[in-house]
Design a protein around this motif. Sequence first.
Motif, PDB file in Angstrom:
ATOM      1  N   CYS A   1     -55.734  50.988  15.570  1.00  0.00           N
ATOM      2  CA  CYS A   1     -54.380  50.471  15.372  1.00  0.00           C
ATOM      3  C   CYS A   1     -53.682  51.435  14.408  1.00  0.00           C
ATOM      4  O   CYS A   1     -53.915  51.403  13.200  1.00  0.00           O
ATOM      5  CB  CYS A   1     -54.465  49.071  14.778  1.00  0.00           C
ATOM      6  N   LEU A   2     -52.850  52.306  14.949  1.00  0.00           N
ATOM      7  CA  LEU A   2     -52.261  53.377  14.116  1.00  0.00           C
ATOM      8  C   LEU A   2     -51.352  52.823  13.022  1.00  0.00           C
ATOM      9  O   LEU A   2     -51.246  53.394  11.940  1.00  0.00           O
ATOM     10  CB  LEU A   2     -51.485  54.362  14.996  1.00  0.00           C
ATOM     11  N   GLN A   3     -50.687  51.695  13.293  1.00  0.00           N
ATOM     12  CA  GLN A   3     -49.792  51.131  12.275  1.00  0.00           C
ATOM     13  C   GLN A   3     -50.559  50.388  11.183  1.00  0.00           C
ATOM     14  O   GLN A   3     -49.984  50.039  10.151  1.00  0.00           O
ATOM     15  CB  GLN A   3     -48.762  50.186  12.933  1.00  0.00           C
ATOM     16  N   GLY A   4     -51.854  50.165  11.424  1.00  0.00           N
ATOM     17  CA  GLY A   4     -52.677  49.515  10.402  1.00  0.00           C
ATOM     18  C   GLY A   4     -53.388  50.524   9.512  1.00  0.00           C
ATOM     19  O   GLY A   4     -54.126  50.148   8.608  1.00  0.00           O
ATOM     20  N   MET A   5     -53.183  51.808   9.775  1.00  0.00           N
ATOM     21  CA  MET A   5     -53.883  52.847   9.002  1.00  0.00           C
ATOM     22  C   MET A   5     -52.930  53.476   7.980  1.00  0.00           C
ATOM     23  O   MET A   5     -51.736  53.214   7.988  1.00  0.00           O
ATOM     24  CB  MET A   5     -54.420  53.922   9.959  1.00  0.00           C
ATOM     25  N   ARG A   6     -53.488  54.313   7.131  1.00  0.00           N
ATOM     26  CA  ARG A   6     -52.679  55.030   6.132  1.00  0.00           C
ATOM     27  C   ARG A   6     -51.557  55.785   6.851  1.00  0.00           C
ATOM     28  O   ARG A   6     -51.808  56.516   7.809  1.00  0.00           O
ATOM     29  CB  ARG A   6     -53.606  56.017   5.405  1.00  0.00           C
ATOM     30  N   ALA A   7     -50.317  55.595   6.374  1.00  0.00           N
ATOM     31  CA  ALA A   7     -49.190  56.218   7.069  1.00  0.00           C
ATOM     32  C   ALA A   7     -49.116  57.711   6.745  1.00  0.00           C
ATOM     33  O   ALA A   7     -49.087  58.102   5.584  1.00  0.00           O
ATOM     34  CB  ALA A   7     -47.893  55.531   6.684  1.00  0.00           C
ATOM     35  N   THR A   8     -49.105  58.529   7.784  1.00  0.00           N
ATOM     36  CA  THR A   8     -48.890  59.962   7.586  1.00  0.00           C
ATOM     37  C   THR A   8     -47.529  60.357   8.175  1.00  0.00           C
ATOM     38  O   THR A   8     -47.131  61.504   8.109  1.00  0.00           O
ATOM     39  CB  THR A   8     -49.996  60.770   8.283  1.00  0.00           C
ATOM     40  N   TYR A   9     -46.877  59.392   8.780  1.00  0.00           N
ATOM     41  CA  TYR A   9     -45.548  59.604   9.364  1.00  0.00           C
ATOM     42  C   TYR A   9     -44.734  58.364   9.029  1.00  0.00           C
ATOM     43  O   TYR A   9     -45.210  57.241   9.200  1.00  0.00           O
ATOM     44  CB  TYR A   9     -45.672  59.769  10.875  1.00  0.00           C
ATOM     45  N   SER A  10     -43.538  58.571   8.515  1.00  0.00           N
ATOM     46  CA  SER A  10     -42.743  57.413   8.132  1.00  0.00           C
ATOM     47  C   SER A  10     -41.256  57.747   8.218  1.00  0.00           C
ATOM     48  O   SER A  10     -40.810  58.756   7.671  1.00  0.00           O
ATOM     49  CB  SER A  10     -43.134  57.026   6.699  1.00  0.00           C
ATOM     50  N   VAL A  11     -40.515  56.928   8.938  1.00  0.00           N
ATOM     51  CA  VAL A  11     -39.060  57.086   9.003  1.00  0.00           C
ATOM     52  C   VAL A  11     -38.435  55.695   8.938  1.00  0.00           C
ATOM     53  O   VAL A  11     -39.083  54.704   9.281  1.00  0.00           O
ATOM     54  CB  VAL A  11     -38.576  57.765  10.316  1.00  0.00           C
ATOM     55  N   THR A  12     -37.196  55.654   8.480  1.00  0.00           N
ATOM     56  CA  THR A  12     -36.480  54.385   8.494  1.00  0.00           C
ATOM     57  C   THR A  12     -35.345  54.497   9.499  1.00  0.00           C
ATOM     58  O   THR A  12     -34.524  55.401   9.410  1.00  0.00           O
ATOM     59  CB  THR A  12     -35.936  54.049   7.096  1.00  0.00           C
ATOM     60  N   VAL A  13     -35.365  53.620  10.477  1.00  0.00           N
ATOM     61  CA  VAL A  13     -34.360  53.641  11.539  1.00  0.00           C
ATOM     62  C   VAL A  13     -33.709  52.266  11.605  1.00  0.00           C
ATOM     63  O   VAL A  13     -34.420  51.254  11.736  1.00  0.00           O
ATOM     64  CB  VAL A  13     -35.001  53.959  12.904  1.00  0.00           C
ATOM     65  N   ASP A  14     -32.389  52.209  11.540  1.00  0.00           N
ATOM     66  CA  ASP A  14     -31.662  50.929  11.569  1.00  0.00           C
ATOM     67  C   ASP A  14     -32.277  49.923  10.584  1.00  0.00           C
ATOM     68  O   ASP A  14     -32.559  48.772  10.951  1.00  0.00           O
ATOM     69  CB  ASP A  14     -31.682  50.290  12.979  1.00  0.00           C
ATOM     70  N   ASP A  15     -32.548  50.368   9.372  1.00  0.00           N
ATOM     71  CA  ASP A  15     -33.150  49.528   8.331  1.00  0.00           C
ATOM     72  C   ASP A  15     -34.579  49.089   8.629  1.00  0.00           C
ATOM     73  O   ASP A  15     -35.117  48.236   7.933  1.00  0.00           O
ATOM     74  CB  ASP A  15     -32.314  48.256   8.063  1.00  0.00           C
ATOM     75  N   LYS A  16     -35.172  49.629   9.668  1.00  0.00           N
ATOM     76  CA  LYS A  16     -36.558  49.258   9.945  1.00  0.00           C
ATOM     77  C   LYS A  16     -37.459  50.410   9.558  1.00  0.00           C
ATOM     78  O   LYS A  16     -37.234  51.544   9.964  1.00  0.00           O
ATOM     79  CB  LYS A  16     -36.752  48.962  11.428  1.00  0.00           C
ATOM     80  N   LYS A  17     -38.493  50.080   8.758  1.00  0.00           N
ATOM     81  CA  LYS A  17     -39.428  51.129   8.369  1.00  0.00           C
ATOM     82  C   LYS A  17     -40.454  51.302   9.493  1.00  0.00           C
ATOM     83  O   LYS A  17     -41.098  50.339   9.903  1.00  0.00           O
ATOM     84  CB  LYS A  17     -40.124  50.734   7.070  1.00  0.00           C
ATOM     85  N   CYS A  18     -40.558  52.511   9.985  1.00  0.00           N
ATOM     86  CA  CYS A  18     -41.519  52.797  11.046  1.00  0.00           C
ATOM     87  C   CYS A  18     -42.557  53.746  10.474  1.00  0.00           C
ATOM     88  O   CYS A  18     -42.232  54.902  10.195  1.00  0.00           O
ATOM     89  CB  CYS A  18     -40.849  53.466  12.237  1.00  0.00           C
ATOM     90  N   ALA A  19     -43.756  53.259  10.251  1.00  0.00           N
ATOM     91  CA  ALA A  19     -44.769  54.085   9.594  1.00  0.00           C
ATOM     92  C   ALA A  19     -46.107  53.922  10.300  1.00  0.00           C
ATOM     93  O   ALA A  19     -46.493  52.818  10.665  1.00  0.00           O
ATOM     94  CB  ALA A  19     -44.895  53.675   8.128  1.00  0.00           C
ATOM     95  N   PHE A  20     -46.782  55.032  10.499  1.00  0.00           N
ATOM     96  CA  PHE A  20     -48.121  54.959  11.095  1.00  0.00           C
ATOM     97  C   PHE A  20     -48.890  56.255  10.883  1.00  0.00           C
ATOM     98  O   PHE A  20     -48.327  57.261  10.448  1.00  0.00           O
ATOM     99  CB  PHE A  20     -48.050  54.587  12.586  1.00  0.00           C
ATOM    100  N   PHE A  21     -50.186  56.192  11.160  1.00  0.00           N
ATOM    101  CA  PHE A  21     -51.037  57.371  11.059  1.00  0.00           C
ATOM    102  C   PHE A  21     -50.816  58.210  12.309  1.00  0.00           C
ATOM    103  O   PHE A  21     -50.981  57.718  13.424  1.00  0.00           O
ATOM    104  CB  PHE A  21     -52.505  56.926  10.955  1.00  0.00           C
ATOM    105  N   ASP A  22     -50.404  59.472  12.136  1.00  0.00           N
ATOM    106  CA  ASP A  22     -50.112  60.267  13.340  1.00  0.00           C
ATOM    107  C   ASP A  22     -50.965  61.532  13.463  1.00  0.00           C
ATOM    108  O   ASP A  22     -50.713  62.344  14.348  1.00  0.00           O
ATOM    109  CB  ASP A  22     -48.609  60.595  13.423  1.00  0.00           C
ATOM    110  N   GLN A  23     -51.994  61.653  12.593  1.00  0.00           N
ATOM    111  CA  GLN A  23     -52.858  62.851  12.731  1.00  0.00           C
ATOM    112  C   GLN A  23     -53.954  62.563  13.752  1.00  0.00           C
ATOM    113  O   GLN A  23     -55.142  62.526  13.423  1.00  0.00           O
ATOM    114  CB  GLN A  23     -53.440  63.214  11.367  1.00  0.00           C
ATOM    115  N   VAL A  24     -53.513  62.345  14.987  1.00  0.00           N
ATOM    116  CA  VAL A  24     -54.456  61.814  15.971  1.00  0.00           C
ATOM    117  C   VAL A  24     -55.522  62.825  16.398  1.00  0.00           C
ATOM    118  O   VAL A  24     -56.545  62.438  16.959  1.00  0.00           O
ATOM    119  CB  VAL A  24     -53.718  61.257  17.214  1.00  0.00           C
TER     120      VAL A  24
END
Length: 335
Positions: A201-224
Amino acid sequence: RNLKWQMECRSDIYRHNAQFHSIYESLIPPEEEKVKQKQLLTLLEKLVCKEWPEARLYLYGSCANSFGVSKSDIDVCLAIGDADINKSEVLLKLADILQSDNLQNVQALTRARVPIVKLMDPVTGISCDICINNLLAVVNTKLLRDYAGIDVRLRQLAFIVKHWAKSRGVNETYQGTLSSYAYVLMCIHFLQQRKPAILPCLQGMRATYSVTVDDKKCAFFDQVENLRDFGSRNRETIAQLVWGFFNYWAYGHDYTSSVISVRTGSVISKLEKDWTRRVGNDRHLICIEDPFETSHDLGRVVDKFSIKVLREEFERAADIMHYAPNPCVKLFEPY
Ligand code: GTP
Ligand code: MG
């Protein structure tokens, strides 16, 4: 006798698996399609830049999430920094610009749920939809692409499921069935809950990618690239997973009280989301939580008629995978 039967079953499984593999291979877009898509994007960038020098174009949807089959249309997002723009005005202006550059079938659909300009490029033969400032779609495209980079079985399963859904007429949101995006989320969820799990579950892992779009924080591990071994304890083949997927949606999912959630890597309860009754047009008969817009149920398009169609199709597919001598043919028979 028993041994002979077991051997026959085993050889069937190998044969089916080889057939699913070749269907998958036949759906992969050839490299020259990618080249043509780039060519069209470059042309669009040139045209857009003249009018809006600060604007940027992003590919999203199946042409960028790695779940695009051959000959798909492309989805483009025009990002204009200014949040206060009038989208209809921009779309009409954009349509004007594109029209005067020999692009064909240019149409501004300003009243659609997601307003777009449609066009066809006669040089590459590619059709394209352009939307404005839909950056959440660009971010969920990256999430899907990153999941696809972990284990090839996701892409294989999703191609087969999308191909099945198109053949069986259950990939039509305007008729109350599900979008391709919803089907891919269903595949990711299925592989997350498989034992042993094939996807994390990439969104349950340490965030290596994070952006805020329309006030929503979108963060997840992306070093796949560091997760390539994640699913290796699970040796299931594509034929087994196709069977498991349909079995899950036919007989294993609790439609009354469960929501599938790629964000949490599990199922959560309808009660928790307050998705237990119809609100407006959202009936919540099959619940698929959007990974970032968590108040958004991708099953909202499904009504009391189409849920029946969908569930019968899942059961049909599961039964074919279980009993049919030639599942790869029967599964995709036009409805
Ligand atoms: P095909 O065109 O059928 O090959 O698939 P596609 O991946 O392009 O899917 P689709 O046309 O369903 O959607 C295009 C993209 O729009 C998706 O990849 C998502 O990024 C985004 N999208 C589609 N539907 C929704 C939605 O209901 N909510 C959000 N947030 N994004 C959506
Ligand atoms: Mg698309």
